[in-house]
Design a protein around this motif. Sequence first.
Motif, PDB file in Angstrom:
ATOM      1  N   PHE A   1      16.767  10.830   4.284  1.00 28.73           N
ATOM      2  CA  PHE A   1      17.315  11.192   2.673  1.00 28.73           C
ATOM      3  C   PHE A   1      16.982  12.544   2.483  1.00 28.73           C
ATOM      4  O   PHE A   1      15.555  12.913   2.631  1.00 28.73           O
ATOM      5  CB  PHE A   1      16.679  10.267   1.749  1.00 28.73           C
ATOM      6  CG  PHE A   1      17.387  10.815   0.339  1.00 28.73           C
ATOM      7  CD1 PHE A   1      18.541  10.497  -0.010  1.00 28.73           C
ATOM      8  CD2 PHE A   1      16.462  11.118  -0.453  1.00 28.73           C
ATOM      9  CE1 PHE A   1      19.024  10.921  -1.262  1.00 28.73           C
ATOM     10  CE2 PHE A   1      16.621  11.521  -1.724  1.00 28.73           C
ATOM     11  CZ  PHE A   1      17.856  11.541  -2.385  1.00 28.73           C
ATOM     12  N   VAL A   2      17.741  13.547   1.936  1.00 29.89           N
ATOM     13  CA  VAL A   2      17.292  14.909   1.572  1.00 29.89           C
ATOM     14  C   VAL A   2      17.421  14.885   0.021  1.00 29.89           C
ATOM     15  O   VAL A   2      18.712  14.511  -0.330  1.00 29.89           O
ATOM     16  CB  VAL A   2      18.214  15.968   2.300  1.00 29.89           C
ATOM     17  CG1 VAL A   2      17.707  17.207   1.862  1.00 29.89           C
ATOM     18  CG2 VAL A   2      18.246  15.671   3.853  1.00 29.89           C
ATOM     19  N   LEU A   3      16.427  15.342  -0.748  1.00 30.19           N
ATOM     20  CA  LEU A   3      16.568  15.626  -2.100  1.00 30.19           C
ATOM     21  C   LEU A   3      16.734  16.846  -2.549  1.00 30.19           C
ATOM     22  O   LEU A   3      16.221  17.659  -1.920  1.00 30.19           O
ATOM     23  CB  LEU A   3      15.517  14.830  -2.807  1.00 30.19           C
ATOM     24  CG  LEU A   3      15.543  14.822  -4.273  1.00 30.19           C
ATOM     25  CD1 LEU A   3      16.481  13.721  -4.867  1.00 30.19           C
ATOM     26  CD2 LEU A   3      14.084  14.260  -4.892  1.00 30.19           C
ATOM     27  N   SER A   4      17.919  17.107  -3.318  1.00 31.24           N
ATOM     28  CA  SER A   4      17.918  18.587  -3.857  1.00 31.24           C
ATOM     29  C   SER A   4      18.452  18.577  -5.244  1.00 31.24           C
ATOM     30  O   SER A   4      18.826  17.586  -6.069  1.00 31.24           O
ATOM     31  CB  SER A   4      18.964  19.158  -2.995  1.00 31.24           C
ATOM     32  OG  SER A   4      20.352  18.542  -3.405  1.00 31.24           O
ATOM     33  N   ARG A   5      18.712  19.675  -5.929  1.00 35.01           N
ATOM     34  CA  ARG A   5      19.001  19.701  -7.246  1.00 35.01           C
ATOM     35  C   ARG A   5      20.390  19.000  -7.383  1.00 35.01           C
ATOM     36  O   ARG A   5      20.697  18.328  -8.572  1.00 35.01           O
ATOM     37  CB  ARG A   5      19.180  21.061  -7.762  1.00 35.01           C
ATOM     38  CG  ARG A   5      19.673  21.176  -9.299  1.00 35.01           C
ATOM     39  CD  ARG A   5      19.291  22.423  -9.920  1.00 35.01           C
ATOM     40  NE  ARG A   5      19.861  23.403  -9.623  1.00 35.01           N
ATOM     41  CZ  ARG A   5      19.957  24.786 -10.356  1.00 35.01           C
ATOM     42  NH1 ARG A   5      19.027  24.972 -10.999  1.00 35.01           N
ATOM     43  NH2 ARG A   5      20.914  25.591  -9.695  1.00 35.01           N
ATOM     44  N   ASP A   6      21.333  19.091  -6.304  1.00 33.75           N
ATOM     45  CA  ASP A   6      22.569  18.685  -6.492  1.00 33.75           C
ATOM     46  C   ASP A   6      22.742  17.316  -6.460  1.00 33.75           C
ATOM     47  O   ASP A   6      23.628  16.721  -7.186  1.00 33.75           O
ATOM     48  CB  ASP A   6      23.516  19.365  -5.357  1.00 33.75           C
ATOM     49  CG  ASP A   6      23.507  20.897  -5.348  1.00 33.75           C
ATOM     50  OD1 ASP A   6      23.435  21.228  -6.586  1.00 33.75           O
ATOM     51  OD2 ASP A   6      23.788  21.243  -4.260  1.00 33.75           O
ATOM     52  N   ASN A   7      21.819  16.465  -5.768  1.00 30.87           N
ATOM     53  CA  ASN A   7      21.928  14.849  -5.670  1.00 30.87           C
ATOM     54  C   ASN A   7      21.063  14.291  -6.618  1.00 30.87           C
ATOM     55  O   ASN A   7      20.940  13.046  -6.460  1.00 30.87           O
ATOM     56  CB  ASN A   7      22.021  14.416  -4.314  1.00 30.87           C
ATOM     57  CG  ASN A   7      20.577  14.557  -3.548  1.00 30.87           C
ATOM     58  OD1 ASN A   7      19.753  15.080  -4.316  1.00 30.87           O
ATOM     59  ND2 ASN A   7      20.666  14.232  -2.157  1.00 30.87           N
TER      60      ASN A   7
END
Lengths: 197, 429
Positions: free
Chosen positions: A131-137
């Motif tokens: 999993f990659v967490l970013s502002r978008d998701n």
Amino acid sequence: VLAQEFGLGRAALPEEIEAWDVAVLPDGTGLPEGSGDVYDGEEAWINNCASCHGDFAEGAGAWPVIAGGDGTLTDARPVKTVGSYWPYLSTVFDYVHRSMPFGAAQILTYDETYAITAYILYSNGIVDDDFVLSRDNFTEVNMPNVDGFIVDDRVDTEFPLFVTEPCMSDCTDSVEISKRASDIAVTPPFPRLLLDG
Amino acid sequence: MTDQSNDAPRKAGGASRRDFLRTAGLAAGGAALAATGARANAPDALITEVQPYASFTGEGVDATPYGMPIHFEEHVVRRNVEWLTADPISSINFTPIHALEGTITPQGCAFERHHSGAIEMSKQEYRLMINGLVDRPLVFTFADLMRLPRESHVYFCECAANSGMEWGGAQLNGAQFTHGMIHNMEYIGVPLRVLLEEAGVQPEGKWVYVEGHDASSNGRSIPLEKAMDDCLVAFYANGEALRMEHGYPVRLVVPGWEGNMWVKWLRRIAVYHAAVESREETSKYTDLLANGVARKWTYEMDAKSVITAPSPQAPASHGAGPMVITGLAWSGRGKITRVDVSTDGGVNWVEARLAGDPLPMALTRFYVDHVWDGKPMLLQSRAVDETGYVQPTKDQLRAVRGLNSIYHNNGIQTWYVNENGEAENVEVS
């Protein structure tokens, strides 16, 4: 809109607001640019967090447990963690970025904070290890206990019981002592207040 | 209990003068005289002999520019309980309410609760920012704040967790430990409303978020209505600057509401469209109910009281006869209108005498002028506030909430007082 009256203070500059207003709201308001994945999060966690919170966020010693405790909220001793209790992911990002590590707060970059947040999600079984967490998701992540809170309802649930004319005499039959602090004996030693001494 | 033997004064001849004074003092105030109706069998040397303090001189006015209590009162101090928290930095200590009187808490022994320690910040370093949904984001220095109109009010600050260790049963033995996460001060400061009006709150602004300069920040969301009502940005308490540990130089005062919201070392006031739902209003300061759902935003501290003497740390060592039963009552929803006291565990009650005129959301002192028959008692107090709310028993609260809500335990406290006047924290059923 309310009017200015005294003309005191001066305009806050954008750099100053950016430095101090780092709060993140549940709807994502305040999230900065950036991203981080579970693996980078694990590395940052081991370097900055694991000495108190355990390699797997399970806690160490008396320090807070960050992962686990699922389904324990009705147990005799609930385990309240990010996964079992916290309603919003925004709080994790915001609190870690602003106030952790304990004793050396505000050293984590935004990318490190995204990565650590991803690792906390992974430790709680909420996301997979890729999993990659970013502002978008960010706001798409489902927190298990998001519906676990109600707004204070004491006025409705308690006032009808407690706003009453209280009994003044012969209110119950005789009473018996059911619990004594001396049976537990966990109070630190203290001098008693002796008015004659 | 101390030695209160009847013949203490007669030993004086063979003792040093210092020992003589000490033992004579014990007998003069002790049970021996109380039991005989204050009739002395021998002249009191404290009266018949010239004492040093009546002959020699005391300290000069230059000895103590800022004084501490006399050393005889060295037990009247804050205490902590190590096992309550993982470390003493994010931790709590307790006001010695068992030894205080009246309503104003001396700042030097008023409880502390920090999440990343008590920080040291000067007035020169101090800055306060107002930003968010406002017309004019502003920065104030401390000197700016001193030029705004001030108000003064007396309020209690009670930690949401006060008495929290007692949810599961009688645990800590002493009013200081069970009820001492509280202080009551006269605050002087600027209404939060005045600062928000200087910045100009925009129509979409519904919540005010406040946070401190310390590493924990302790950010909390306050509904705009409360922020515009009676919150104070305070600089002075009990006549002087705030103590470092209480937020020097500026803290927020949130009358009637849980102490966590009284943000210390106040650094930023932000107006948002929604609550931030920060750590201190999600993970902490939410109250888990028996069904696994938790209450959030439990702001008000409900009506509560405790008998401060007699209590476990303040035994009634004087024996039977006249006795002052005294304590504190308070409510976050307004004034205290009445306090009832029971000596038999809640079977029968008498109305206590309230000292002075109760102030809203402030500590209120009560007294019962009791004549003790020397038999064991089960002492309880029960506060009533101006909403008509009557302080519940712990069992009444548990019936609604269960055992794991941690915060907001305002249940009735019971002290068991034995024949010797020693008191213990108990529960009755």
